[in-house]
Structures are given as structure tokens and as C-alpha cells.
Design a protein around this motif. Structure first.
Motif, PDB file in Angstrom:
ATOM      1  N   LYS A  34      10.426  -6.853  -1.513  1.00  0.00           N
ATOM      2  CA  LYS A  34      11.081  -5.538  -1.554  1.00  0.00           C
ATOM      3  C   LYS A  34      10.063  -4.454  -1.896  1.00  0.00           C
ATOM      4  CE  LYS A  34      15.237  -7.649  -3.475  1.00  0.00           C
ATOM      5  NZ  LYS A  34      16.071  -7.696  -4.690  1.00  0.00           N
ATOM      6  N   LEU A  35       9.184  -4.783  -2.851  1.00  0.00           N
ATOM      7  CA  LEU A  35       8.172  -3.807  -3.254  1.00  0.00           C
ATOM      8  C   LEU A  35       7.173  -3.606  -2.110  1.00  0.00           C
ATOM      9  CD1 LEU A  35       7.538  -4.894  -6.967  1.00  0.00           C
ATOM     10  CD2 LEU A  35       9.265  -3.360  -6.071  1.00  0.00           C
ATOM     11  N   GLN A  36       6.884  -4.698  -1.411  1.00  0.00           N
ATOM     12  CA  GLN A  36       5.966  -4.621  -0.267  1.00  0.00           C
ATOM     13  C   GLN A  36       6.540  -3.692   0.812  1.00  0.00           C
ATOM     14  OE1 GLN A  36       5.477  -8.280   1.973  1.00  0.00           O
ATOM     15  NE2 GLN A  36       3.424  -7.705   2.615  1.00  0.00           N
ATOM     16  N   LYS A  37       7.823  -3.835   1.055  1.00  0.00           N
ATOM     17  CA  LYS A  37       8.484  -3.018   2.073  1.00  0.00           C
ATOM     18  C   LYS A  37       8.487  -1.541   1.693  1.00  0.00           C
ATOM     19  CE  LYS A  37      12.578  -3.334   4.552  1.00  0.00           C
ATOM     20  NZ  LYS A  37      14.019  -3.583   4.347  1.00  0.00           N
ATOM     21  N   SER A  41       0.947   2.510   1.982  1.00  0.00           N
ATOM     22  CA  SER A  41      -0.304   2.150   2.659  1.00  0.00           C
ATOM     23  C   SER A  41      -0.321   0.672   3.036  1.00  0.00           C
ATOM     24  CB  SER A  41      -1.503   2.466   1.755  1.00  0.00           C
ATOM     25  OG  SER A  41      -1.554   1.558   0.683  1.00  0.00           O
ATOM     26  N   ASP A  42      -1.008   0.384   4.138  1.00  0.00           N
ATOM     27  CA  ASP A  42      -1.150  -1.010   4.573  1.00  0.00           C
ATOM     28  C   ASP A  42      -1.926  -1.817   3.542  1.00  0.00           C
ATOM     29  OD1 ASP A  42       0.200  -0.449   6.860  1.00  0.00           O
ATOM     30  OD2 ASP A  42      -1.601  -0.185   8.098  1.00  0.00           O
ATOM     31  N   GLU A  43      -2.919  -1.174   2.910  1.00  0.00           N
ATOM     32  CA  GLU A  43      -3.736  -1.888   1.910  1.00  0.00           C
ATOM     33  C   GLU A  43      -2.860  -2.406   0.779  1.00  0.00           C
ATOM     34  OE1 GLU A  43      -4.501   1.143   3.182  1.00  0.00           O
ATOM     35  OE2 GLU A  43      -6.653   1.580   2.966  1.00  0.00           O
ATOM     36  N   LEU A  44      -1.981  -1.541   0.288  1.00  0.00           N
ATOM     37  CA  LEU A  44      -1.120  -1.970  -0.821  1.00  0.00           C
ATOM     38  C   LEU A  44      -0.123  -3.025  -0.342  1.00  0.00           C
ATOM     39  CD1 LEU A  44      -0.217  -1.863  -3.749  1.00  0.00           C
ATOM     40  CD2 LEU A  44       1.235   0.099  -3.181  1.00  0.00           C
ATOM     41  N   ALA A  45       0.442  -2.810   0.830  1.00  0.00           N
ATOM     42  CA  ALA A  45       1.409  -3.786   1.361  1.00  0.00           C
ATOM     43  C   ALA A  45       0.738  -5.155   1.512  1.00  0.00           C
ATOM     44  CB  ALA A  45       1.974  -3.302   2.686  1.00  0.00           C
ATOM     45  N   ASP A  46      -0.508  -5.162   2.002  1.00  0.00           N
ATOM     46  CA  ASP A  46      -1.231  -6.436   2.159  1.00  0.00           C
ATOM     47  C   ASP A  46      -1.497  -7.095   0.809  1.00  0.00           C
ATOM     48  OD1 ASP A  46      -1.238  -6.052   4.851  1.00  0.00           O
ATOM     49  OD2 ASP A  46      -3.353  -5.444   4.995  1.00  0.00           O
ATOM     50  N   ALA A  47      -1.909  -6.280  -0.167  1.00  0.00           N
ATOM     51  CA  ALA A  47      -2.202  -6.821  -1.502  1.00  0.00           C
ATOM     52  C   ALA A  47      -0.938  -7.439  -2.112  1.00  0.00           C
ATOM     53  CB  ALA A  47      -2.762  -5.734  -2.422  1.00  0.00           C
ATOM     54  N   ILE A  48       0.195  -6.766  -1.933  1.00  0.00           N
ATOM     55  CA  ILE A  48       1.460  -7.299  -2.468  1.00  0.00           C
ATOM     56  C   ILE A  48       1.826  -8.587  -1.727  1.00  0.00           C
ATOM     57  CG2 ILE A  48       3.927  -6.870  -2.854  1.00  0.00           C
ATOM     58  CD1 ILE A  48       3.255  -3.858  -3.058  1.00  0.00           C
ATOM     59  N   GLY A  49       1.603  -8.598  -0.411  1.00  0.00           N
ATOM     60  CA  GLY A  49       1.887  -9.805   0.381  1.00  0.00           C
ATOM     61  C   GLY A  49       1.053 -10.990  -0.082  1.00  0.00           C
ATOM     62  N   ASP A  50      -0.231 -10.733  -0.330  1.00  0.00           N
ATOM     63  CA  ASP A  50      -1.106 -11.804  -0.822  1.00  0.00           C
ATOM     64  C   ASP A  50      -0.617 -12.338  -2.170  1.00  0.00           C
ATOM     65  OD1 ASP A  50      -2.703 -11.487   1.371  1.00  0.00           O
ATOM     66  OD2 ASP A  50      -4.313 -10.396   0.320  1.00  0.00           O
ATOM     67  N   ALA A  98       7.028   6.795   2.124  1.00  0.00           N
ATOM     68  CA  ALA A  98       5.848   7.198   2.906  1.00  0.00           C
ATOM     69  C   ALA A  98       4.958   8.219   2.205  1.00  0.00           C
ATOM     70  CB  ALA A  98       6.261   7.709   4.285  1.00  0.00           C
ATOM     71  N   THR A  99       4.961   8.209   0.874  1.00  0.00           N
ATOM     72  CA  THR A  99       4.047   9.073   0.126  1.00  0.00           C
ATOM     73  C   THR A  99       3.062   8.218  -0.654  1.00  0.00           C
ATOM     74  OG1 THR A  99       5.506   9.106  -1.818  1.00  0.00           O
ATOM     75  CG2 THR A  99       5.805  10.880  -0.210  1.00  0.00           C
ATOM     76  N   ALA A 100       1.894   8.816  -0.952  1.00  0.00           N
ATOM     77  CA  ALA A 100       0.919   8.117  -1.792  1.00  0.00           C
ATOM     78  C   ALA A 100       1.451   8.010  -3.224  1.00  0.00           C
ATOM     79  CB  ALA A 100      -0.423   8.838  -1.761  1.00  0.00           C
ATOM     80  N   MET A 153      -7.367  -6.197  -8.358  1.00  0.00           N
ATOM     81  CA  MET A 153      -7.181  -5.728  -6.983  1.00  0.00           C
ATOM     82  C   MET A 153      -6.377  -4.425  -6.974  1.00  0.00           C
ATOM     83  SD  MET A 153      -7.551  -6.246  -3.804  1.00  0.00           S
ATOM     84  CE  MET A 153      -6.859  -5.817  -2.242  1.00  0.00           C
ATOM     85  N   LEU A 154      -5.317  -4.399  -7.759  1.00  0.00           N
ATOM     86  CA  LEU A 154      -4.471  -3.203  -7.818  1.00  0.00           C
ATOM     87  C   LEU A 154      -5.222  -2.035  -8.440  1.00  0.00           C
ATOM     88  CD1 LEU A 154      -1.135  -4.937  -8.870  1.00  0.00           C
ATOM     89  CD2 LEU A 154      -1.578  -3.819  -6.676  1.00  0.00           C
ATOM     90  N   THR A 155      -6.011  -2.328  -9.469  1.00  0.00           N
ATOM     91  CA  THR A 155      -6.814  -1.270 -10.101  1.00  0.00           C
ATOM     92  C   THR A 155      -7.785  -0.675  -9.081  1.00  0.00           C
ATOM     93  OG1 THR A 155      -6.678  -2.258 -12.286  1.00  0.00           O
ATOM     94  CG2 THR A 155      -8.514  -0.779 -11.922  1.00  0.00           C
ATOM     95  N   SER A 156      -8.432  -1.537  -8.287  1.00  0.00           N
ATOM     96  CA  SER A 156      -9.405  -0.998  -7.347  1.00  0.00           C
ATOM     97  C   SER A 156      -8.714  -0.195  -6.239  1.00  0.00           C
ATOM     98  CB  SER A 156     -10.327  -2.090  -6.798  1.00  0.00           C
ATOM     99  OG  SER A 156      -9.617  -2.918  -5.931  1.00  0.00           O
ATOM    100  N   LEU A 157      -7.535  -0.616  -5.835  1.00  0.00           N
ATOM    101  CA  LEU A 157      -6.779   0.180  -4.850  1.00  0.00           C
ATOM    102  C   LEU A 157      -6.454   1.567  -5.418  1.00  0.00           C
ATOM    103  CD1 LEU A 157      -4.081  -2.133  -3.220  1.00  0.00           C
ATOM    104  CD2 LEU A 157      -6.066  -1.096  -2.134  1.00  0.00           C
ATOM    105  N   ALA A 158      -6.022   1.579  -6.659  1.00  0.00           N
ATOM    106  CA  ALA A 158      -5.664   2.856  -7.294  1.00  0.00           C
ATOM    107  C   ALA A 158      -6.904   3.737  -7.438  1.00  0.00           C
ATOM    108  CB  ALA A 158      -5.027   2.606  -8.657  1.00  0.00           C
ATOM    109  N   GLU A 159      -7.990   3.148  -7.889  1.00  0.00           N
ATOM    110  CA  GLU A 159      -9.207   3.936  -8.129  1.00  0.00           C
ATOM    111  C   GLU A 159      -9.813   4.456  -6.839  1.00  0.00           C
ATOM    112  OE1 GLU A 159     -10.828   1.823 -12.208  1.00  0.00           O
ATOM    113  OE2 GLU A 159     -11.766   1.335 -10.290  1.00  0.00           O
ATOM    114  N   ASN A 160      -9.795   3.598  -5.807  1.00  0.00           N
ATOM    115  CA  ASN A 160     -10.521   3.966  -4.593  1.00  0.00           C
ATOM    116  C   ASN A 160      -9.844   5.013  -3.751  1.00  0.00           C
ATOM    117  OD1 ASN A 160     -12.566   2.294  -5.280  1.00  0.00           O
ATOM    118  ND2 ASN A 160     -11.821   0.556  -4.065  1.00  0.00           N
ATOM    119  N   LYS A 161      -8.550   5.081  -3.824  1.00  0.00           N
ATOM    120  CA  LYS A 161      -7.925   5.923  -2.831  1.00  0.00           C
ATOM    121  C   LYS A 161      -6.573   6.493  -3.216  1.00  0.00           C
ATOM    122  CE  LYS A 161      -7.051   5.343   2.105  1.00  0.00           C
ATOM    123  NZ  LYS A 161      -5.840   4.580   2.234  1.00  0.00           N
TER     124      LYS A 161
END
Ligand SMILES: [Fe+2]
Ligand SMILES: [Fe+2]
Length: 179
Positions: A34-37, A41-50, A98-100, A153-161
Motif C-alpha cells: 500500500k505504501l509502495q502504491k 518516485s520510482d526510486e522510492l517505490a522500488d526501495a519499498i518493493g525490495d 504524486a508529490t515529493a 537506503m531510505l536515508t540516502s534517498l531522502a538526502e539525495n533527492k
């Protein structure tokens, strides 16, 4: 009280805590899609999927741990994880699709869950060693390492973009309840 009694009380406590995290992991398996959906961003969706795949493995490891201890796998409601899941849902309700900003919120909500898991598995690994269940300790240590990986992984997603993109987003007029 004899040392033997203390050991068996500790073992009982350990099994209770396994039941608690078992409930938490099983519910994360249900919630992560549900959170993935909801992610933007695709990056976050992929990280949640993993991490969803990893979380299914965490459930299996706990079942293995119960077995190693001669116990049946049983879930006991984890109030903390239930609260964290509710919080994640309210973040989804409070942010626009659909917002950051939505992603910033989701990352925060999932990191709270990961930190809860890290604290739990950290304690359980120690406790397993104390009661002489070294194989169980090794098993749970693998999960602990994967929770830490997910958190980083989540920290780096947040920091990077994602946080920067969120900062650029303008709120809608009248959105701030304190105005
Ligand atoms: Fe997990
Ligand atoms: Fe996790």
C-alpha cells in the motif's frame, strides 16, 4: 528463585517478544504494498518493493526461530507497529498524490517502522545469546542487518533527492491550518 527458573522466565519473555515482532512483520508484509502504491518516485517505490521481499523473508526467519525453540509460531498484536501503521496512513491522507512531499512523509513513516524493528531485533539478538540460543541469535542477526540496510537506503534517498524536491513544492492556498 533458582537460576533455572530465571532462565525459563527469560525464555518465556523471549518467546513473547518473538510473537510481538512476528505480528509486526506479518502486518508490514500487508502494508508495504500500500505504501509502495502511494509513493511518487520510482526510486522510492522500488526501495519499498525490495524491502517487501526482505520482510517476507523476515517472517520466514521468525517461523524458523520458533521452530528452533520448539514453539509454534504465533502472532501477538504489536501495539507499537499498529500505531506506526496508522501514522503512515494518516501521512498518506495528509499529503497530495504524486508529490515529493508525499515521499518525504512515506520515508519518515517507514523509517520509524525500521527503527522499531532495529531496536527489537538488537535486543532479541542479545537476549537469544543470554538464553543460550546462539543459532536463533545468528538468524535474527541477519534480519537486523537487513533492517539497517533498509534504513540507510531510505536515508540516502531522502538526502539525495526527495527532501530537496519536497522543499521546492508550494503548498496550496489555505492549506496551513494555523493561518
Ligand atoms: Fe523486518
Ligand atoms: Fe523492515
Amino acid at each position: 528463585m533458582s537460576r533455572m527458573d530465571n532462565q525459563s522466565l527469560l525464555k518465556k519473555f523471549f518467546v513473547d517478544e518473538l510473537q510481538d515482532i512476528y505480528w509486526a512483520e506479518k502486518h508490514m508484509v500487508k502494508e508495504l504494498p500500500k505504501l509502495q502504491k502511494a509513493a511518487t518516485s520510482d526510486e522510492l517505490a522500488d526501495a519499498i518493493g525490495d524491502h517487501h521481499v526482505a520482510t517476507e523473508e523476515h517472517v520466514s526467519r521468525l517461523e524458523e526461530a520458533f521452530k528452533m525453540m520448539g514453539e509454534t509460531a504465533k502472532a501477538k498484536k504489536c501495539e507499537a507497529m499498529e500505531g506506526l501503521i496508522k501514522e503512515a496512513h494518516s501521512i498518506i491522507e495528509d499529503t497530495d498524490q504524486a508529490t515529493a512531499t508525499r515521499d518525504v512523509g512515506l520515508i519518515m513513516a517507514i523509517q520509524k517502522m525500521e527503527h522499531y524493528e532495529i531496536a527489537t531485533y538488537g535486543s532479541l539478538v542479545q537476549l537469544a545469546k543470554t538464553i543460550g540460543q546462539n543459532d536463533v541469535a545468528n538468524l535474527l542477526h541477519q534480519t537486523l542487518a537487513e533492517e539497517k540496510d533498509a534504513d540507510e537506503m531510505l536515508t540516502s534517498l531522502a538526502e539525495n533527492k526527495i527532501n530537496e524536491e519536497g522543499a521546492k513544492e508550494e503548498g496550496h492556498e489555505g492549506e496551513d491550518e494555523n493561518e
